[in-house]
Every structure is written in structure tokens, then in C-alpha cells.
Design an enzyme around this catalytic site. Sequence first.
Site, short mmCIF file in Angstrom:
data_model
loop_
_atom_site.label_atom_id
_atom_site.label_comp_id
_atom_site.label_asym_id
_atom_site.label_seq_id
_atom_site.Cartn_x
_atom_site.Cartn_y
_atom_site.Cartn_z
N SER A 283 5.04 -7.05 -2.55
CA SER A 283 4.73 -7.20 -1.13
C SER A 283 5.26 -8.54 -0.65
O SER A 283 5.04 -9.57 -1.31
CB SER A 283 3.21 -7.14 -0.93
N ALA A 284 5.96 -8.54 0.47
CA ALA A 284 6.54 -9.80 0.97
C ALA A 284 5.46 -10.79 1.40
O ALA A 284 5.57 -11.99 1.17
CB ALA A 284 7.48 -9.52 2.14
N THR B 21 0.84 -1.20 0.00
CA THR B 21 0.00 0.00 0.00
C THR B 21 0.88 1.25 0.00
O THR B 21 0.65 2.19 -0.77
CB THR B 21 -0.91 -0.01 1.26
N CYS C 23 -10.77 -6.96 1.61
CA CYS C 23 -11.14 -5.63 2.11
C CYS C 23 -12.64 -5.46 2.06
O CYS C 23 -13.24 -4.98 2.99
CB CYS C 23 -10.46 -4.53 1.30
N THR D 248 14.54 4.23 9.96
CA THR D 248 15.44 3.07 10.10
C THR D 248 14.79 1.82 9.51
O THR D 248 13.60 1.57 9.73
CB THR D 248 15.78 2.86 11.60
N GLN E 153 0.26 -9.56 -6.66
CA GLN E 153 -0.31 -10.90 -6.82
C GLN E 153 0.42 -11.72 -7.87
O GLN E 153 0.36 -12.93 -7.88
CB GLN E 153 -1.80 -10.79 -7.20
N ASN F 262 -6.24 -9.20 -7.77
CA ASN F 262 -6.30 -9.95 -6.52
C ASN F 262 -7.63 -10.68 -6.32
O ASN F 262 -7.71 -11.61 -5.53
CB ASN F 262 -6.02 -9.05 -5.33
N1 PLP Z 1 -2.04 -4.65 -4.21
C1 PLP Z 1 -2.66 -5.83 -4.36
C2 PLP Z 1 -2.94 -6.33 -5.75
C3 PLP Z 1 -3.05 -6.58 -3.25
O1 PLP Z 1 -3.68 -7.75 -3.42
C4 PLP Z 1 -2.79 -6.07 -1.97
C5 PLP Z 1 -3.21 -6.82 -0.77
O2 PLP Z 1 -4.06 -7.65 -0.78
C6 PLP Z 1 -2.12 -4.84 -1.86
C7 PLP Z 1 -1.77 -4.16 -3.00
C8 PLP Z 1 -1.82 -4.24 -0.53
O3 PLP Z 1 -0.89 -4.98 0.17
P1 PLP Z 1 -0.51 -4.57 1.69
O4 PLP Z 1 -1.74 -4.86 2.49
O5 PLP Z 1 0.66 -5.41 2.00
O6 PLP Z 1 -0.20 -3.14 1.69
#
Ligand code: PLP
Length: 435
Positions: free
Chosen positions: A241-242, A51, A386, A298, A221, A168
Site C-alpha cells: 500500500s502506498a 484492501t 478500524c 483507467t 506494514q 499492524n
Molecule cells: N493490511 C494491513 C496490514 C494494514 O495495516 C492496512 C491498513 O491499515 C491494510 C491492509 C489496508 O490498507 P488500505 O486501507 O490502504 O486498503
Amino acid sequence: MKPYWTKVFGNPGALHWFGQEASAAVFKARNVIAKSLGCHYSEIIFTGSATEANNLALRGILKGIRNKELGMIGGKENRKPLIHNSLFTIPKIIVSSIEHESVLETARDLSRRWRDPAFHNFESVAGEKEGVEVVYLPVSKKGIVDLKKLKEELDERTVLVSVMYANNEVGTIQPIAKISEIIKDFRNELRIRNKESGGNLKSIIPNSSFIYPLLHTDAVQAFNYLDCNVDMLGVDLLTLSAQKIYGPKGIGALYARRRMNKELGIRDKENSVIHNSSFIILPQITGGGQEYGFRSGTENVPGIVGFGKAVELVSNSYELENKRLRKLQEYFLARIKKMFPKAQLNGDEKNRLPNNINLYFPQQSAQDLIIKLDLAGFAVSPGSACSARTCTPSHVLKAMGFSDERATSSIRITFGRPTTKEEIDKLTKAFARVL
Ligand code: PLP
């Protein structure tokens, strides 16, 4: 990750050996991630989440456009404006209508912010009340972005196109390399139009070197299953995203392409290219200058180390895992279709991630199904996670042209590394019981 909480807990910014041990671990992870994307390690900016990376991409570019500082790059005696008259132009950004909320809400916020009375300065300079224009690209019934519409929407004011690599909710894969070609063609067209008009265009477009529109893709994704080489994709920015690749939560990254001065046409007195490079975004979080100045604070060393390890594991296994899950996906779909001929798949059957199945069960409440499956031991979701909180119909299914009824009668099943054929057989039986 463990030693970096307990034994090697130095600050990577410190000069002494203790900090440098942590710094080396951060560097190693950065390098692993850079290699997997085919980029230079200094093009990786660690963030606290995907995000945040998406926010940095969108807001950072707009800040760059609005900031006169970016308008001056190159050596002291060689300063050259990158952006002409940007304060008099309303930038336009194009995002797909099925992006994750972290892109959609940021785009919406940007379009609001420039209208905010707190920005009266900007408004009075620009003489404009409208601010950033956001165009939401429509998608087909299968969830693929409309490239014809993209071509129509590209114009001199367009500074950014943001289209996710894979969705997603419905798992559809977007033609990012094709989108990149369209954008490159458009940049060339601008160059030609500028030449033909005797350089007139330069005074109305937000750059003099035709590096815009930039292309950003949210590959959160996709990374588990698809090649994310940034040159193959032709992207300028890419989000990771990890946590979506079995790494730790609370750590993400933004790849930001360096714009070599060659590309920008910056030359020294002897007319040879100056090899400094310049980034295309400006930071949102300022402070001690970590992450090459793009994200101060940091570093989350254990998180970064875990991220690097997760990338290493995915890079070694993604082709095999892709095949394995694709087979399971086909097997499950065939069984479901046989048992419930009325069930329909949301999204493209072929052009989709192997781990995603989004199914519509006519006249069934997704919420009911989920609760019953939950009691049977299966964790499945309605639409996106969400929207599970707010219980509104999925914006993705709506953008694909489906009714509220279809959106609230659809569920999303996600397979992963631990998923086996036996589990899928059990899930199919559970479906037979609950439907
Ligand atoms: N982008 C996509 C396509 C996602 O599926 C998600 C989380 O589901 C995010 C961004 C956001 O990830 P985070 O919650 O790690 O910020």
C-alpha cells in the site's frame, strides 16, 4: 505527482504520444516497485488500495480454482487441465487469526458466499453445502503464528495460506520464509504421495501440477522496514500500500507470481518447455483489460507515480531508518518501564517493527488515555484504527490470548520518519501527567 494532474493527463491506454507519456510514467513506477521486490514488472498489479489487493489475492485464487477456463492452459493443441475435479472438492484456505480485516473479512465472506443460495449451481454440481473452508491459524502470546498447527492443517484441499509479514497493531514479524519452506515441503510430499498411489491423488486434489497451496503475504506494514524480496520470502502473492510508506492514499498493489510453464510441466510436441506463462489468479474487476487484464479501469496515474517515488525513497533509506527508529523504540520503552513498572509491552520485543509500540496499562481505560494524550497534542490509537471506530476489543490482542480488560487498556504508539528524540521526551512527560 503534480504534472500528472495538470500537464500530462493523458490516458495511458491511448496510442497517441499524449497517452504514451502517461503510460511511460506508469511503467517507470511499476519497474521501481518490481525491482524493490525482485520480480518482473508484469507481476505487479496496481489496485485502488491494499484492501482491494488482498481481495484480489483471496477471491482471485478461489475464482481460478472454480473456473474451468483456468483448468485449460497451454497452446491450442497442447491444452492440459491444471485443475482436476475442482468442482467436487471444497477448497480450504488458511489465514492467521491476526490478519488485517481486509483478509479476515474476505475469508469470512468467501466461506459464506459458497453457501449462498445464489450459488445453487455450484452447490448442485458439488453436492456440497459447506463451501470454502477457512482455518484461522492461532498465534502465540507474543503474536507469532503457530507453525506446528500450520503443518497439521495443510492438506490436499488447501489452496492458499495467507499470513501477514508484520502485524499492524502489535508490529510482530512473521516467519514468512519458514512458512514458505513448510509449504514447499508439503507440495513435494503431495508429489511423492501421488507417485506412490499410482497417480490417484491427482483426482482428488485441486491441481495436477502441485502448485498449491499458494502463499500470500500482506506486506503493507513491513515494506517500510523489512526486505520484501519475493524469492527470499518464497511467496506467490504479496500486498503493498502506498499510504503506509508516505505515498498517496488510494493506491495499492498486488504482486502475483507468474507460474512458468516449466513449473507446471507444460511441454510442446518436442517435449521442450513452452515459455508462455500463466497467472494464478483471475480478475475481480473486468472491463478494458488494464493491468494485464487483472484489474480493469483507467489507471490512477498520479497515484501510481507517487507510489513509485515513495518506494524509491524507502528503498534508499530503510536500513538507516530501521536503526534510527529501533534506538528510539528502545529508549522510549526503557523510560516508560522505569516510570510505570506495571506497564507491559504487547507482542514480541525483538521480533517487531521498529516503529510500533503497543502498551498495556493495567486498570487504565485506553480511550481515556487517548483523549488525554490527544489534548496534549499526541495522536495515539487504541488497538487498530478500524477498531477505534467500533470500539470493540482488538481481535489481535484477543487472538494472543489476552483478556478484554487488557485489550481495552492497551494503546498503540507509532513512530515514523518525522519522529525525533525530543518528541519522545515530550511524550514521556505527557504520559507522566496523564497517568
Ligand atoms: N493490511 C494491513 C496490514 C494494514 O495495516 C492496512 C491498513 O491499515 C491494510 C491492509 C489496508 O490498507 P488500505 O486501507 O490502504 O486498503
